[in-house]
Design an enzyme around this catalytic site. Structure first.
Site, mmCIF file in Angstrom:
data_model
loop_
_atom_site.group_PDB
_atom_site.id
_atom_site.type_symbol
_atom_site.label_atom_id
_atom_site.label_comp_id
_atom_site.label_asym_id
_atom_site.label_seq_id
_atom_site.Cartn_x
_atom_site.Cartn_y
_atom_site.Cartn_z
ATOM 1 N N GLY A 125 8.052 7.564 6.044
ATOM 2 C CA GLY A 125 7.193 8.172 5.043
ATOM 3 C C GLY A 125 7.827 9.308 4.271
ATOM 4 O O GLY A 125 7.133 10.092 3.619
ATOM 5 N N LYS A 166 5.240 11.317 -3.374
ATOM 6 C CA LYS A 166 6.266 10.450 -2.787
ATOM 7 C C LYS A 166 7.000 11.279 -1.745
ATOM 8 O O LYS A 166 7.448 12.392 -2.027
ATOM 9 C CB LYS A 166 7.227 9.965 -3.882
ATOM 10 C CG LYS A 166 8.206 8.882 -3.451
ATOM 11 C CD LYS A 166 8.995 8.402 -4.681
ATOM 12 C CE LYS A 166 9.937 7.261 -4.343
ATOM 13 N NZ LYS A 166 10.673 6.796 -5.552
ATOM 14 N N GLY A 226 0.839 -1.194 0.000
ATOM 15 C CA GLY A 226 0.000 0.000 0.000
ATOM 16 C C GLY A 226 0.872 1.242 0.000
ATOM 17 O O GLY A 226 2.100 1.171 0.149
ATOM 18 N N ASP A 250 3.782 -4.640 -7.761
ATOM 19 C CA ASP A 250 3.150 -3.403 -7.301
ATOM 20 C C ASP A 250 3.689 -2.187 -8.045
ATOM 21 O O ASP A 250 3.172 -1.079 -7.878
ATOM 22 C CB ASP A 250 3.331 -3.220 -5.787
ATOM 23 C CG ASP A 250 4.789 -3.185 -5.373
ATOM 24 O OD1 ASP A 250 5.495 -4.185 -5.611
ATOM 25 O OD2 ASP A 250 5.236 -2.166 -4.826
ATOM 26 N N GLY A 310 2.847 3.745 1.317
ATOM 27 C CA GLY A 310 3.452 3.918 2.627
ATOM 28 C C GLY A 310 4.155 5.239 2.826
ATOM 29 O O GLY A 310 4.413 5.639 3.967
ATOM 30 N N ARG A 324 4.141 13.337 -8.647
ATOM 31 C CA ARG A 324 4.236 12.660 -9.943
ATOM 32 C C ARG A 324 2.917 12.796 -10.689
ATOM 33 O O ARG A 324 1.844 12.721 -10.085
ATOM 34 C CB ARG A 324 4.533 11.168 -9.762
ATOM 35 C CG ARG A 324 5.878 10.872 -9.188
ATOM 36 C CD ARG A 324 6.186 9.386 -9.276
ATOM 37 N NE ARG A 324 5.400 8.575 -8.370
ATOM 38 C CZ ARG A 324 5.911 7.618 -7.603
ATOM 39 N NH1 ARG A 324 7.200 7.371 -7.637
ATOM 40 N NH2 ARG A 324 5.138 6.915 -6.824
ATOM 41 N N ARG A 341 -2.489 -0.734 -10.107
ATOM 42 C CA ARG A 341 -1.344 -1.617 -10.341
ATOM 43 C C ARG A 341 -1.813 -3.063 -10.448
ATOM 44 O O ARG A 341 -2.931 -3.402 -10.040
ATOM 45 C CB ARG A 341 -0.353 -1.505 -9.175
ATOM 46 C CG ARG A 341 -0.034 -0.090 -8.736
ATOM 47 C CD ARG A 341 0.278 -0.041 -7.242
ATOM 48 N NE ARG A 341 0.374 1.330 -6.750
ATOM 49 C CZ ARG A 341 1.526 1.968 -6.524
ATOM 50 N NH1 ARG A 341 2.662 1.348 -6.743
ATOM 51 N NH2 ARG A 341 1.525 3.206 -6.088
#
Length: 471
Positions: free
Chosen positions: A124, A111, A87, A253, A89, A177, A184
């Site tokens: 994180g 990200k 997932g 993933d 993260g 992004r 996915r």
């Protein structure tokens, strides 16, 4: 922001597919990169720097789009080992909007924006160096005609991070992004693992309606979906080879159902043709080496097919899955000839040419990107190639079959040899030493001038090749 066309499509899946999360509160927000070209396609190019930082550093919602970020849920195989604890993260889906040029849905994913329920003990966060590397990878791949996510924004966040794989403490960043979706293979794997057939059907229906609407009336929608995803992922594998690119972590993933490349960690470009070249130091068996990337993608597609069995049948899905190698074998010559600026002839001749070309590159060890640069346009670049540092290799007897084959190909209409890029002494490359050289002045003296100059050169390359979207 009046031109921005917001969307909230992902919420249609329902709360079982994501977690609503809050972004981290960063000590600073210093703008380091904004892609104005793609911001314009979203209608966000008129934002002031302060407004930009409010949305892409503090993550104030974009008007009309998602009111809260969504951390997406998925599973996946990591180096062939199944992991049900994945997932988002250290990122989330921040917003969605429409491309003003083609009206396609675009996701703004992040990200390094803080912990989520899927952080698994991590902080994180993203290192600034990691963010710079992702900007370089996505810009370079786009210039080479690879269907890739775009690095819309990079903001330095003022935190000192501890990392075992680089000098610590190190600087931190938040990356945004831009991509055509975040569904996915691992998204389907999670539901199959949970034996949630209703959820699988819901996800399939959403994926078709959102990304493959031409399949709405297919007799067997799961099989048609698998065939379409297979074609796009096979094309991506061919584009990686044509670009001389090694993603490094082709876990399930990290495979998008749109066939769009994303998530650049330990990536590398090859210097010379070497099928065994690996990008990640932890890839001890070469599972994701340069030459094994098509196999890795095919393996992941098999996992997707397994997930779809409850919605269809093995008998219906198997023919769709079996198209992966014919698709790749047809696509690889097409992508190599595209990079050379040559028109295709037929599958047999094109395949034989590319096979002989790889054999020459393997034995001669002419630099990979150098060859594609020198012979842009085929035989019409013979004089250019004759002044190349690799001219002796081109004059060798081993090159004669390649030279003869190049004579048989006609240049594409967009060969563009009069562009200033092709008057350069050497092509723009992005080998690991160059990446480190770009990072060094940033780390040592907060000097961003070499990165800015590099991005200008990549933009020139993109213009010369006429790339900038799917190819």
């Amino acid at each position: 922001m009046s031109d921005f066309k917001p969307a909230r499509h992902h919420e249609r899946l329902g709360d079982a597919f994501y977690d609503r999360v809050a972004p981290a509160d960063f000590p600073q927000t210093i703008l380091r990169h904004r892609d104005q070209r793609w911001a314009a396609r979203l209608g966000l190019d008129a934002l002031s720097d302060d407004q930009w930082l409010a949305h892409f550093g503090r993550f104030a919602p974009l008007p009309g789009s998602l009111p809260e970020p969504l951390a997406l849920r998925y599973h996946g195989h990591q180096f062939r080992s199944y992991n049900p604890d994945l997932g988002d993260g250290r990122g989330f889906l921040f917003a969605q909007g429409f491309d003003l040029e083609d009206n396609r849905l675009l996701d703004l994913g992040t990200k390094g924006t803080g912990r989520t329920p899927w952080s698994r003990g991590g902080d994180g966060r993203l290192t600034l160096k990691g963010g710079v590397r992702e900007v370089l990878a996505s810009e370079m791949l786009e210039a080479m005609g690879v269907y890739t996510s775009k690095s819309l924004s990079l903001v330095e966040t003022g935190e000192a991070l501890q990392r075992g794989d680089e000098p610590s403490p190190t600087r931190s960043a938040a990356l945004v992004r831009l991509s055509h979706g975040h569904i996915r293979i691992g998204s389907f794997q999670r539901l199959a693992y949970l034996e949630d057939t209703a959820g699988l059907r819901r996800l399939l229906d959403y994926a078709i309606a959102t990304y493959y609407p031409e399949l709405e009336d297919a007799a067997d929608r799961p099989a048609a979906f698998l065939a379409a995803v297979t074609a796009n992922v096979a094309r991506l594998g061919a584009q990686y080879i044509a670009a001389g690119f090694v993603h490094g972590v082709l876990n399930s993933d990290n495979i998008n159902i749109t066939g769009e490349s994303f998530d650049y960690g330990p990536w590398r470009f090859i210097d010379r043709y070497d099928p065994g070249f690996t990008a990640a130091y932890f890839d001890e068996t070469g599972l994701y080496s340069f030459g094994r990337q098509p196999d890795a993608l095919a393996w992941n597609l098999t996992r997707l097919a397994e997930c779809l069995v409850p919605l269809s049948s093995i008998e219906a899905l198997e023919p769709a899955l079996n198209t992966v190698w014919p698709e790749f074998r047809a696509e690889l010559p097409r992508q190599m000839l595209r990079r050379l600026g040559l028109q295709t002839r037929d599958i047999e001749n094109d395949g034989a040419f590319v096979t002989s070309l790889f054999e020459f590159l393997a034995t001669s060890q002419v630099p990979y990107e150098r060859f594609l640069f020198d012979w842009r346009g085929g035989a019409m670049s013979a004089a250019r190639a004759g002044s190349s540092p690799s001219a002796l290799a081109y004059a060798s007897q081993a090159f004669r079959p390649i030279a003869d084959a190049l004579e048989a190909y006609q240049p594409r209409d967009d060969v563009n040899l009069d562009h200033g890029y092709f008057a350069r002494q050497r092509p723009r490359t992005m080998l690991i030493d160059e990446v480190e050289a770009i990072w060094a002045p940033i780390a040592d003296g907060d000097d961003w001038s070499l990165l800015e100059k590099t991005l200008e050169e990549i933009a020139q390359m993109r213009q010369a090749y006429g790339t900038g979207e799917e190819t």
